[in-house]
Enzyme design. Structure first.
Site, PDB file in Angstrom:
ATOM      1  N   LYS A  14       1.071  -1.763   0.110  1.00  0.00           N
ATOM      2  CA  LYS A  14      -0.058   0.212   0.000  1.00  0.00           C
ATOM      3  C   LYS A  14       1.228   1.636   0.146  1.00  0.00           C
ATOM      4  CE  LYS A  14      -3.940  -2.678   1.719  1.00  0.00           C
ATOM      5  NZ  LYS A  14      -4.485  -2.276   3.171  1.00  0.00           N
ATOM      6  N   TYR A  54     -12.816  -3.883  -4.097  1.00  0.00           N
ATOM      7  CA  TYR A  54     -12.716  -4.688  -2.389  1.00  0.00           C
ATOM      8  C   TYR A  54     -14.621  -4.952  -2.944  1.00  0.00           C
ATOM      9  CZ  TYR A  54      -9.141  -2.676   0.322  1.00  0.00           C
ATOM     10  OH  TYR A  54      -7.952  -2.403   0.582  1.00  0.00           O
ATOM     11  N   ARG A 119      -0.654 -14.172   4.753  1.00  0.00           N
ATOM     12  CA  ARG A 119      -1.963 -13.877   5.765  1.00  0.00           C
ATOM     13  C   ARG A 119      -0.978 -14.070   7.531  1.00  0.00           C
ATOM     14  NH1 ARG A 119      -6.513 -10.859   4.386  1.00  0.00           N
ATOM     15  NH2 ARG A 119      -7.373 -11.437   6.609  1.00  0.00           N
ATOM     16  N   THR A 125      -5.278  -7.052  10.462  1.00  0.00           N
ATOM     17  CA  THR A 125      -5.318  -6.548   9.966  1.00  0.00           C
ATOM     18  C   THR A 125      -5.669  -5.046  10.504  1.00  0.00           C
ATOM     19  OG1 THR A 125      -7.524  -7.438   8.803  1.00  0.00           O
ATOM     20  CG2 THR A 125      -7.463  -4.764   9.088  1.00  0.00           C
ATOM     21  N   ARG A 136       2.896  -6.544   9.711  1.00  0.00           N
ATOM     22  CA  ARG A 136       1.758  -4.693  10.087  1.00  0.00           C
ATOM     23  C   ARG A 136       2.219  -4.822  12.219  1.00  0.00           C
ATOM     24  NH1 ARG A 136      -3.799  -7.412   7.971  1.00  0.00           N
ATOM     25  NH2 ARG A 136      -3.551  -6.339   5.600  1.00  0.00           N
ATOM     26  N   ASN A 156      -2.114  -0.086   6.677  1.00  0.00           N
ATOM     27  CA  ASN A 156      -1.165  -1.478   7.680  1.00  0.00           C
ATOM     28  C   ASN A 156      -0.655  -1.778   6.777  1.00  0.00           C
ATOM     29  OD1 ASN A 156      -3.219  -2.828   5.771  1.00  0.00           O
ATOM     30  ND2 ASN A 156      -5.003  -3.045   6.824  1.00  0.00           N
ATOM     31  N   HIS A 159      -2.222  -5.556   1.424  1.00  0.00           N
ATOM     32  CA  HIS A 159      -3.762  -6.215   1.577  1.00  0.00           C
ATOM     33  C   HIS A 159      -3.284  -7.297   0.987  1.00  0.00           C
ATOM     34  CE1 HIS A 159      -7.155  -7.650  -0.387  1.00  0.00           C
ATOM     35  NE2 HIS A 159      -6.427  -7.700  -0.911  1.00  0.00           N
ATOM     36  N   GLU A 170      -9.536 -11.847  -7.271  1.00  0.00           N
ATOM     37  CA  GLU A 170      -8.344 -10.616  -7.054  1.00  0.00           C
ATOM     38  C   GLU A 170      -7.833 -10.533  -8.374  1.00  0.00           C
ATOM     39  OE1 GLU A 170      -9.338  -9.799  -2.268  1.00  0.00           O
ATOM     40  OE2 GLU A 170      -7.022 -10.194  -3.068  1.00  0.00           O
TER      41      GLU A 170
HETATM   42  P1  GDP Z   1      -8.224  -7.432   5.558  1.00  0.00           P
HETATM   43  O1  GDP Z   1      -8.336  -8.569   4.856  1.00  0.00           O
HETATM   44  O2  GDP Z   1      -7.361  -7.787   6.728  1.00  0.00           O
HETATM   45  O3  GDP Z   1      -7.612  -5.918   4.897  1.00  0.00           O
HETATM   46  O4  GDP Z   1      -9.233  -6.767   6.361  1.00  0.00           O
HETATM   47  P2  GDP Z   1     -10.912  -7.038   5.659  1.00  0.00           P
HETATM   48  O5  GDP Z   1     -10.775  -7.614   4.416  1.00  0.00           O
HETATM   49  O6  GDP Z   1     -11.480  -7.228   6.424  1.00  0.00           O
HETATM   50  O7  GDP Z   1     -11.374  -4.974   5.303  1.00  0.00           O
HETATM   51  C1  GDP Z   1     -10.745  -4.391   4.044  1.00  0.00           C
HETATM   52  C2  GDP Z   1     -10.485  -2.780   4.978  1.00  0.00           C
HETATM   53  O8  GDP Z   1     -11.464  -2.651   5.061  1.00  0.00           O
HETATM   54  C3  GDP Z   1      -8.910  -2.988   6.264  1.00  0.00           C
HETATM   55  O9  GDP Z   1      -7.559  -3.227   5.269  1.00  0.00           O
HETATM   56  C4  GDP Z   1      -9.520  -1.702   7.048  1.00  0.00           C
HETATM   57  O10 GDP Z   1      -8.731  -0.680   6.132  1.00  0.00           O
HETATM   58  C5  GDP Z   1     -11.258  -1.445   6.631  1.00  0.00           C
HETATM   59  N1  GDP Z   1     -11.669  -2.412   7.818  1.00  0.00           N
HETATM   60  C6  GDP Z   1     -12.162  -3.312   8.151  1.00  0.00           C
HETATM   61  N2  GDP Z   1     -12.668  -3.476   9.439  1.00  0.00           N
HETATM   62  C7  GDP Z   1     -12.799  -2.961   9.716  1.00  0.00           C
HETATM   63  C8  GDP Z   1     -12.719  -2.013  11.163  1.00  0.00           C
HETATM   64  O11 GDP Z   1     -13.368  -2.549  11.882  1.00  0.00           O
HETATM   65  N3  GDP Z   1     -12.678  -1.079  11.218  1.00  0.00           N
HETATM   66  C9  GDP Z   1     -12.411  -0.142  10.494  1.00  0.00           C
HETATM   67  N4  GDP Z   1     -11.998   1.431  11.123  1.00  0.00           N
HETATM   68  N5  GDP Z   1     -11.746  -0.601   9.239  1.00  0.00           N
HETATM   69  C10 GDP Z   1     -12.204  -2.162   8.671  1.00  0.00           C
HETATM   70 MG    MG Z   2      -9.600  -8.807   2.888  1.00  0.00          MG
END
Ligand code: GDP
Ligand code: MG
Length: 201
Positions: A14, A54, A119, A125, A136, A156, A159, A170
């Site tokens: 990112k 997304y 992962r 996350t 992270r 973070n 992705h 993706e």
């Molecule tokens: P990742 O796969 O670990 O990146 O997480 P996800 O796919 O669940 O979420 C994608 C993105 O959505 C994350 O990188 C965050 O920017 C945002 N996001 C997800 N869950 C949360 C949350 O509980 N709070 C906030 N503020 N942002 C979130």
């Molecule tokens: Mg995700």
């Protein structure tokens, strides 16, 4: 069934990671575990491309909204919205701003259990909760508490596809079939060969 060594996953370095000069460190961690890089590009993505990324999974809006609301409830906090779709819409607006703020690197890594291994190396996350030893956990200190009060996305660094199905959606969103390079990496002989023959002379 295909051998697990053929599994592929998408990784995005990112904009914050590029700005913090962590490109080499991040690539090193996926490389040193034994994964094979099969595609890579450096680009500034468009907001449309990020929104589609997304929302490739039609359930993402609902699932992420519900997960985010649960996160507030579990901490004894009041969620900003009760409707999961509205929560996700606000997240998406901030994600588009974050992900288009500068150049990023898109990559595809291949190897046994690539999705789960990436992962694990990447960490959870929210950097505040990510284990030490993960990307992270080691290189950033952001939290939902801070991003909520500052009205921005969590920074973070990376992705990584969340499941094999997500990776399969993706990868074609970021790379054409021609950009995925099929080649042999010499170390695969040691990682996957059943007999380990050909070492001794
Ligand atoms: P990742 O796969 O670990 O990146 O997480 P996800 O796919 O669940 O979420 C994608 C993105 O959505 C994350 O990188 C965050 O920017 C945002 N996001 C997800 N869950 C949360 C949350 O509980 N709070 C906030 N503020 N942002 C979130
Ligand atoms: Mg995700």
């Amino acid at each position: 069934m295909k051998h697990p060594k053929h599994e592929r996953t998408l990784v995005l370095i990112k904009p914050d990671a590029v700005q913090r000069s962590l490109i080499g460190e991040i690539i090193k961690r996926y490389e040193q575990v034994g994964l094979k890089l099969v595609a890579m590009k450096f680009l500034v993505p468009t907001e449309d491309h990020i929104e589609t990324h997304y929302t490739l999974d039609p359930a993402w809006r609902k699932v992420t909204g519900e997960k985010t609301i649960k996160g507030y409830v579990d901490k004894g906090l009041e969620p900003p919205e009760k409707d999961p779709h509205k929560v996700t819409e606000a997240l998406l607006t901030k994600l588009k701003k974050y992900m288009t703020s500068g150049p990023i690197i898109a990559m595809v890594w291949q190897g046994a259990h690539a999705v789960a291994i990436v992962r694990k190396i990447t960490g959870s996350t929210e950097p505040l909760m990510s284990d030490v030893g993960t990307i992270r956990g080691d290189f950033v200190l952001d939290s939902y508490q801070m991003t909520d009060s500052d009205g921005r996305s969590i920074r973070n660094l990376v992705h990584a596809s969340g499941s094999v199905k997500e990776a399969e959606q993706e990868i074609p969103h970021w790379f054409s079939a021609k950009e995925l390079i099929e080649y042999r990496l010499v170390q695969e002989q040691i990682l996957y060969d059943v007999n380990l023959d050909g070492i001794l002379e």
